[in-house]
Design a protein around this motif. Structure first.
Motif, PDB file in Angstrom:
ATOM      1  N   LYS A   1       7.553   4.323   7.272  1.00  0.00           N
ATOM      2  CA  LYS A   1       8.474   5.458   7.248  1.00  0.00           C
ATOM      3  C   LYS A   1       9.810   5.126   7.908  1.00  0.00           C
ATOM      4  CE  LYS A   1       8.337  10.024   9.402  1.00  0.00           C
ATOM      5  NZ  LYS A   1       9.405   9.710  10.275  1.00  0.00           N
ATOM      6  N   ASN A   2       9.769   4.324   8.962  1.00  0.00           N
ATOM      7  CA  ASN A   2      10.986   4.008   9.711  1.00  0.00           C
ATOM      8  C   ASN A   2      11.716   2.770   9.193  1.00  0.00           C
ATOM      9  OD1 ASN A   2      10.638   6.217  11.421  1.00  0.00           O
ATOM     10  ND2 ASN A   2       9.247   5.074  12.719  1.00  0.00           N
ATOM     11  N   GLY A   3      11.250   2.223   8.073  1.00  0.00           N
ATOM     12  CA  GLY A   3      11.952   1.103   7.463  1.00  0.00           C
ATOM     13  C   GLY A   3      11.737  -0.238   8.127  1.00  0.00           C
ATOM     14  N   ARG A   4      10.685  -0.369   8.927  1.00  0.00           N
ATOM     15  CA  ARG A   4      10.424  -1.638   9.609  1.00  0.00           C
ATOM     16  C   ARG A   4       9.397  -2.491   8.881  1.00  0.00           C
ATOM     17  NH1 ARG A   4       9.582   1.615  14.849  1.00  0.00           N
ATOM     18  NH2 ARG A   4       7.549   1.510  13.914  1.00  0.00           N
ATOM     19  N   ALA A   5       8.825  -1.994   7.796  1.00  0.00           N
ATOM     20  CA  ALA A   5       7.802  -2.748   7.059  1.00  0.00           C
ATOM     21  C   ALA A   5       8.469  -3.865   6.270  1.00  0.00           C
ATOM     22  CB  ALA A   5       7.043  -1.822   6.121  1.00  0.00           C
ATOM     23  N   LYS A   6       7.818  -5.013   6.239  1.00  0.00           N
ATOM     24  CA  LYS A   6       8.304  -6.148   5.450  1.00  0.00           C
ATOM     25  C   LYS A   6       7.671  -6.163   4.068  1.00  0.00           C
ATOM     26  CE  LYS A   6      10.725  -7.867   8.804  1.00  0.00           C
ATOM     27  NZ  LYS A   6      12.125  -7.574   8.809  1.00  0.00           N
ATOM     28  N   ALA A   7       6.565  -5.446   3.908  1.00  0.00           N
ATOM     29  CA  ALA A   7       5.852  -5.412   2.634  1.00  0.00           C
ATOM     30  C   ALA A   7       4.976  -4.171   2.599  1.00  0.00           C
ATOM     31  CB  ALA A   7       4.989  -6.651   2.476  1.00  0.00           C
ATOM     32  N   VAL A   8       4.564  -3.798   1.401  1.00  0.00           N
ATOM     33  CA  VAL A   8       3.608  -2.707   1.235  1.00  0.00           C
ATOM     34  C   VAL A   8       2.656  -3.107   0.113  1.00  0.00           C
ATOM     35  CG1 VAL A   8       5.115  -1.396  -0.319  1.00  0.00           C
ATOM     36  CG2 VAL A   8       3.309  -0.216   0.917  1.00  0.00           C
ATOM     37  N   ARG A   9       1.382  -2.929   0.338  1.00  0.00           N
ATOM     38  CA  ARG A   9       0.398  -3.249  -0.690  1.00  0.00           C
ATOM     39  C   ARG A   9       0.478  -2.213  -1.802  1.00  0.00           C
ATOM     40  NH1 ARG A   9      -4.210  -6.461   1.603  1.00  0.00           N
ATOM     41  NH2 ARG A   9      -3.615  -6.825   3.754  1.00  0.00           N
ATOM     42  N   PHE A  10       0.235  -2.680  -3.025  1.00  0.00           N
ATOM     43  CA  PHE A  10       0.230  -1.755  -4.151  1.00  0.00           C
ATOM     44  C   PHE A  10      -0.850  -0.696  -3.989  1.00  0.00           C
ATOM     45  CE2 PHE A  10       2.378  -4.622  -7.552  1.00  0.00           C
ATOM     46  CZ  PHE A  10       3.608  -4.355  -6.987  1.00  0.00           C
ATOM     47  N   THR A  11      -1.969  -1.055  -3.369  1.00  0.00           N
ATOM     48  CA  THR A  11      -3.030  -0.061  -3.176  1.00  0.00           C
ATOM     49  C   THR A  11      -2.554   1.040  -2.227  1.00  0.00           C
ATOM     50  OG1 THR A  11      -4.002  -1.463  -1.450  1.00  0.00           O
ATOM     51  CG2 THR A  11      -4.960  -1.625  -3.656  1.00  0.00           C
ATOM     52  N   THR A  12      -1.794   0.663  -1.209  1.00  0.00           N
ATOM     53  CA  THR A  12      -1.247   1.657  -0.282  1.00  0.00           C
ATOM     54  C   THR A  12      -0.198   2.506  -0.984  1.00  0.00           C
ATOM     55  OG1 THR A  12      -1.641   0.190   1.592  1.00  0.00           O
ATOM     56  CG2 THR A  12      -0.081   1.992   1.940  1.00  0.00           C
ATOM     57  N   LEU A  13       0.659   1.865  -1.761  1.00  0.00           N
ATOM     58  CA  LEU A  13       1.681   2.596  -2.508  1.00  0.00           C
ATOM     59  C   LEU A  13       1.041   3.570  -3.492  1.00  0.00           C
ATOM     60  CD1 LEU A  13       4.687   3.012  -3.105  1.00  0.00           C
ATOM     61  CD2 LEU A  13       4.538   1.081  -4.691  1.00  0.00           C
ATOM     62  N   ALA A  14      -0.011   3.117  -4.164  1.00  0.00           N
ATOM     63  CA  ALA A  14      -0.717   3.991  -5.108  1.00  0.00           C
ATOM     64  C   ALA A  14      -1.345   5.178  -4.384  1.00  0.00           C
ATOM     65  CB  ALA A  14      -1.779   3.206  -5.866  1.00  0.00           C
ATOM     66  N   ALA A  15      -1.933   4.937  -3.220  1.00  0.00           N
ATOM     67  CA  ALA A  15      -2.543   6.026  -2.457  1.00  0.00           C
ATOM     68  C   ALA A  15      -1.488   7.016  -1.978  1.00  0.00           C
ATOM     69  CB  ALA A  15      -3.323   5.463  -1.269  1.00  0.00           C
ATOM     70  N   LEU A  16      -0.335   6.510  -1.532  1.00  0.00           N
ATOM     71  CA  LEU A  16       0.753   7.398  -1.117  1.00  0.00           C
ATOM     72  C   LEU A  16       1.209   8.266  -2.291  1.00  0.00           C
ATOM     73  CD1 LEU A  16       2.848   4.884   1.011  1.00  0.00           C
ATOM     74  CD2 LEU A  16       1.810   6.993   1.877  1.00  0.00           C
ATOM     75  N   CYS A  17       1.353   7.642  -3.460  1.00  0.00           N
ATOM     76  CA  CYS A  17       1.777   8.397  -4.644  1.00  0.00           C
ATOM     77  C   CYS A  17       0.743   9.447  -5.046  1.00  0.00           C
ATOM     78  CB  CYS A  17       2.039   7.439  -5.809  1.00  0.00           C
ATOM     79  SG  CYS A  17       3.519   6.437  -5.589  1.00  0.00           S
ATOM     80  N   GLU A  18      -0.525   9.087  -4.932  1.00  0.00           N
ATOM     81  CA  GLU A  18      -1.578  10.043  -5.295  1.00  0.00           C
ATOM     82  C   GLU A  18      -1.563  11.249  -4.370  1.00  0.00           C
ATOM     83  OE1 GLU A  18      -6.418  10.308  -5.840  1.00  0.00           O
ATOM     84  OE2 GLU A  18      -5.496   8.356  -5.512  1.00  0.00           O
TER      85      GLU A  18
END
Length: 83
Positions: A36-53
């Protein structure tokens, strides 16, 4: 970094807390805060999919590209690449 994460925007639109989203997605509130604070260097597609769901949105609602500041022209003359 030119990739901006707009999780906070979607949280506000959905009137959901960070803790609730983290619980529903299955990640720690600390890891969600990093994203959320823009400090992530990467995000897993599974996490992105869960966030979208959970947020009922598309990946483009959470991620956007912003170009860096324009490159300043150099005082040096460009090299002649035609030779």
């Amino acid at each position: 970094m030119p990739i901006v994460v707009d999780v906070d925007v979607m949280l506000a639109r959905r009137k959901m807390s960070v803790g609730t989203l983290a619980e529903r997605v299955g990640i720690t509130p600390a890891n969600l805060a990093v994203l959320k604070n823009g400090r992530a260097k990467a995000v897993r597609f599974t996490t992105l999919a869960a966030l979208c769901e959970v947020l009922e949105c598309q990946p483009g609602d959470l991620l956007r590209w912003e170009p860096d500041a324009p490159v300043q022209p150099s005082d040096e003359e460009p090299a002649d690449l035609t030779s």
